[in-house]
Structures are given as structure tokens and as C-alpha cells.
Write an enzyme that holds these catalytic residues in place. Sequence first.
Site, mmCIF file in Angstrom:
data_model
loop_
_atom_site.group_PDB
_atom_site.id
_atom_site.type_symbol
_atom_site.label_atom_id
_atom_site.label_comp_id
_atom_site.label_asym_id
_atom_site.label_seq_id
_atom_site.Cartn_x
_atom_site.Cartn_y
_atom_site.Cartn_z
ATOM 1 N N GLU A 183 0.835 -1.203 0.000
ATOM 2 C CA GLU A 183 0.000 0.000 0.000
ATOM 3 C C GLU A 183 0.870 1.253 0.000
ATOM 4 O OE1 GLU A 183 -3.501 2.418 0.236
ATOM 5 O OE2 GLU A 183 -3.023 0.415 -0.507
ATOM 6 N N ASP A 231 3.881 1.439 -1.285
ATOM 7 C CA ASP A 231 4.431 1.526 -2.647
ATOM 8 C C ASP A 231 3.412 2.115 -3.620
ATOM 9 O OD1 ASP A 231 6.841 0.414 -1.836
ATOM 10 O OD2 ASP A 231 6.206 -1.632 -2.273
ATOM 11 N N GLU A 256 20.953 -10.471 -6.180
ATOM 12 C CA GLU A 256 21.038 -10.961 -4.807
ATOM 13 C C GLU A 256 19.680 -10.842 -4.131
ATOM 14 O OE1 GLU A 256 23.515 -7.860 -2.494
ATOM 15 O OE2 GLU A 256 23.975 -7.504 -4.602
ATOM 16 N N LYS A 282 16.771 -9.526 -1.593
ATOM 17 C CA LYS A 282 16.372 -8.273 -0.933
ATOM 18 C C LYS A 282 15.905 -8.634 0.471
ATOM 19 C CE LYS A 282 13.677 -4.060 -1.299
ATOM 20 N NZ LYS A 282 13.242 -4.090 0.108
#
Length: 671
Positions: free
Chosen positions: A34, A36, A113, A115
Site C-alpha cells: 500500500e 508503494d 542478490e 532483498k
Amino acid sequence: MEPIEQQLTELRTTLRHHEYLYHVMDAPEIPDAEYDRLMRELRELEAQRPDLITPDSPTQRVGAAPLTAFNQIRHEVPMLSLDNVFDEESFLAFNKRVQDRLKSTENVIWCCELKLDGLAVSILYENGVLVSAATRGDGTTGEDITSNVRTIRAIPLKLHGDNIPARLEVRGEVFLPQAGFEKINEDARRTGGKVFANPRNAAAGSLRQLDPRITAKRPLTFFCYGVGILEGGELPDTHLGRLLQFKAWGLPVSDRVTLCDSPQAVLDFYRNVEKDRPTLGFDIDGVVIKVNSLALQEQLGFVARAPRWAVAFKFPAQEQMTFVRDVEFQVGRTGAITPVARLEPVQVAGVLVSNATLHNADEIERLGLRIGDKVVIRRAGDVIPQVVNVVLSERPEETRPIVFPTHCPVCGSDVERVEGEAVTRCTGGLICGAQRKESLKHFVSRRAMDVDGMGDKIIDQLVEREYVHTPADLFRLTAGKLTGLDRMGPKSAQNVVNALEKAKATTFARFLYALGIREVGEATAEGLAAYFGTLEALQAATIDELQKVPDVGIVVATHVFNFFAEESNRDVIVQLLAEGVHWPAPVVINVQEIDSPFAGKTVVLTGSLSQMSRDDAKARLVALGAKVAGSVSKKTDLVIAGEAAGSKLAKAQELGITVIDEAEMIRLLGA
């Protein structure tokens, strides 16, 4: 004021509010997805009207202001965050932007890689010695957490090796493995302490303690992923090369780092990590994709708050918002009454969620939850969905309180809550249909008596039709009686009867586990079986004698003693033995005659093993005279730590218990 100005003002105010809750208070009210979405909306509006962008807009900075309770450290090199993409199309568009800016038709080499979902920190080493550590804060100024970081055993206080720069600032993520998170919350629920919503909040809350002694008790760990200050030395000219150099100097680096030479290879990496996510042992919320070449990174440069050469490719949200429509109460095999929220169905991490556990009355009170509330739901891996928090700012006018039952919702018996326990229980015992069903399901389960083909629906029908009251009744079932059940033909019925006959040959440990004694899991059952050897000896044991068993304290000992003191339980055991349940006589091992470093030692396994299964490891250790316990205590002699070891490893270190890794265990097993 123009309508768009009003929208921008409201969005910025909302985002700042949620940034404060997330970064400063460690108490986010909305899911990341939300947040984002709101940030994307703000970016789109600002793109329409760049003249209305303000210096203090959330799009122009990294995070929120630091707490004033800590000293502040100014970052000589700003700690920026990353831009996000949420689907393949967005990633491919990012890849194209990078190639266009580089004016190159050749594929970029990407370093991919994990997160990590923890707390970003910077750690400064001078001449190889750790001198300070700070949180990201607002990207320019962070909080001084040096004393707390020094307590994290994964972080070296001094680097080792050659060519260490005079000043080196490494950046990475402090996080809490899931096993450690569960242990912290389990302890908190038992003692009435703070229960954390997720491992990220627990890591942040642990790291930002004013008393480092509290931080030291939390099983935090760390992975390094970047560099800030670099003076008086050199580093390799690729991102992967730098990570390998950090590892050589003693800094922990994730082993899930891969070079990808095409966009398709990046997408394959993303999908593989997403598939493996439930088994990692710690939380991640996506993958990070970086241009591997430092020269190309320099060429691409930065925007206001993020590099142009990296992006976070996030997974579908594991948190979503929905409404609680009702709360129902379920009864487990030990009588525990568990409240379950019935939700407005919502998609969370690709699964339609309509129910979520609320644990107990204390959890409902902690959440301040009412029926009708808007809530945040979290689902991680195979974990049962749970309510993380109530969105109080959006509470509907018509909500009603949740009333915990005073009588069992199944059998009507009184309920009780023992002082010092969080759980409310039905007192009905096996007269309660729910407890009877769950006890029988446990009895026939794979790790217990392992009755193949006898699923939950069969047990439900057997209890509802009054065919079965105790576990012993199962062994009296005939194919004829079973054929009368729904969806049960003659062949299937005979298969179940055959499986019951086969299950009569078991082990003492499996039998004990199948009885469903409170607090007696598989490891404790194995410990009791190994220590006492026979059922007769165990039934005659006092509470003091029971506490001599590794992994058995006063609580477990009391539950075991009370179980065998109950006449109805002894009657069921007699009936089971009369029906032919049996196990091999104990093999007496004289540990003094065994030439092994494990002989006579109490050993605990933690983390995941890569060279053999945990069951194989247990069997080999026991064969060499070891007692394998399920938890660490002062009685423990040795801890064997595999990958992603959590709270057990931390407790062993706290108690000064010897710890070895899997490779050393294998060497000693062959010694």
C-alpha cells in the site's frame, strides 16, 4: 490551490505519516504494497507537474528522521534506497533504460542478490577495526547503534586478511531469522511482553534498544551488500568482486548471489528465489538487481534518492488489508480455545485468504481488535495467515467487541485459564468432540503411529457416528464398519484396516508422542524413551526423576507425571497394548564402552543440514551414545549449528556452550 496541489499535499502528508510509523516507531500501520502504491501515485502526479515538486517531498529523500534518544551520525556518503519494480514488464523497461543510457546494444551483466527484509545499517572500520555503526535514518543522518551492533556475532569486530583499507564503510542488512523471531514472540506471549508483528519489526526493535544487553539476547544476524566510504585502499572493480573480497575479510555475505548475462537470466533468478523463499529461514521481499561493473555504475550515476544502476524487483505482497467479518472459536486436542478471524476474502502472496489466527485473548487485547475492523493480514511461506495490526485511522463506525467464551463452543463445558498461561482451555477432555477428533488425528499422524490412509475426514466421521471414543477403539474397527462411511468402498476400507494392523508395530518414542501428552513433542518423546527405556519405568517416575531427562523442565515433567497419574489415560494405554500395539525391547547402550566424542553428551541440532537429514544425524548421534535434545539448556553439552541457525545458537553462545558446524560433526562422526 489547484486540485492537483491539494492531491500532492495530501499524498505527501499521508506518506510522511507512514514513513514515521515505519522508520521511527517501528510500528507500520499499512502493508508495504500500500505504501508503494501511494508512492507511485505521488511520483506520477509529480511527473505531470514537476514545477510542484518540493525539496521535502517523500520522493526526494530516503526515509524518516532518527530518534533523538540515540546520538546521531552523519553519513559521509549518503545511504540511498532503491527504486522498485513489481512485474516483468517493469523490469524489462528498467533494463532498456539502462542500455539506452549506456548507448549499448550488448547485454549488461547483472549481479542479482536477495532483498533482505531487515534494517539497513552502515559499519565503519578503521584499519580493520570496527569503530562505529549507524542506521540509515533519513539517508544523510542516522542513529549511532555502535554498542548494539557490536553484540551481533555475525559482524566481525576486526577484519582479517591483507590489503584492508584504512577506512572502509560496509553497508548491509541486520535481520532476524524466522526461528529466532518465533522464539522471541513465544517468550513474549508467555511473559506478557511485546509481541512483534513480523521479523523486520523484531529486528528493528532489537537493534534500537538503548540497553545493548537486550540486543545481545536477540539472535540477530547480518549480510553485507555494499560499500560507502573507501579511503587508503582499493576494492575490485565489480560488485560481485567486492562482495567476495568482503567475505575474504570475514564479513558475512549471502550465498544467493548470481551473475546474469541477460534479462531472461534475471527473470529465471527471480522465479527460482521466489520458489525457494519459504525454505530460506529468513524473510525477503524480492531480489536486488545491480549492474556488476563499477565503471558502468559510475557512468549511469544517481537520481535524487536512488542509483540508476540498481533496482529492487519485489515479490507479490505478503501483506494486504481487509475487514474482519466475524470471529469464531476452535478447540484443539489439548482443549486450547483459539479465536479465528473470518475475513473478507483477499489475495495475499498469490493465495486467497479468508481466515486468520488470533492466537488467544491477550493477542486480541494487544491488537485492540473489534469485529468489523479494517486490518493488515500477513502470510509468509507456509505460515498460517495472521492479523498484524488494526488500521485504526480507518475504523468503521459500526464495530463490536469480541467476547471470549466462558463455555466450550463445542461441548458446553466450563473453560479455564491457568494463571501464567495465555491459553484458555475447555475442561471437557475426551467428552468434548473437538478434543477427541484432534487427539485421534494426532494419534494416527505420520510422525506418531503413522496410519496410512486414515485422513482427517475419516476421523471426523468416526467420532460423529460414535464409532470411536479412544485411540484403542481404532484398532477394533472392521472393514464392514468402515464401508459405511462416506466415500469409503470395500477396498479402501480393507486398506485402512491393514494400515492399522501395520501401525501396531511402532517404537516407544513414537508411541509416547502419539499419546498427545501436553508439551511432549517428538524430541522430548525420544528423550523420555531413551532415558527410561521402558513404559513401566516412565510411568513410575517422579517429577524430580523426569527432570533429569535432557530438555525436560518442571513444566514438561509435571504434564508427563499428571498424564500417567490419570486413571483414564492408564486404561487407554492398557487397551492399546491389549490390541497388539508393541515396540522392540530397549537396546542398552553403555556409553562408557563407546569410543566417541559424543558418548554421554547431551547434543542439540539447530539450523538446516546439507550433508544428511536431521533424522539421520539424530540416529547416528544416538548410536554413538549421545542424547539428542530439542532445546538448549544448562544441561546441554554441545550444539551442532547448520545453516540459518537461530535462537538455539544464540542461547548456546549466551550460556557458553560449545558449538560446532556440520562439517565438524561429520568429521567427528567418522572419528
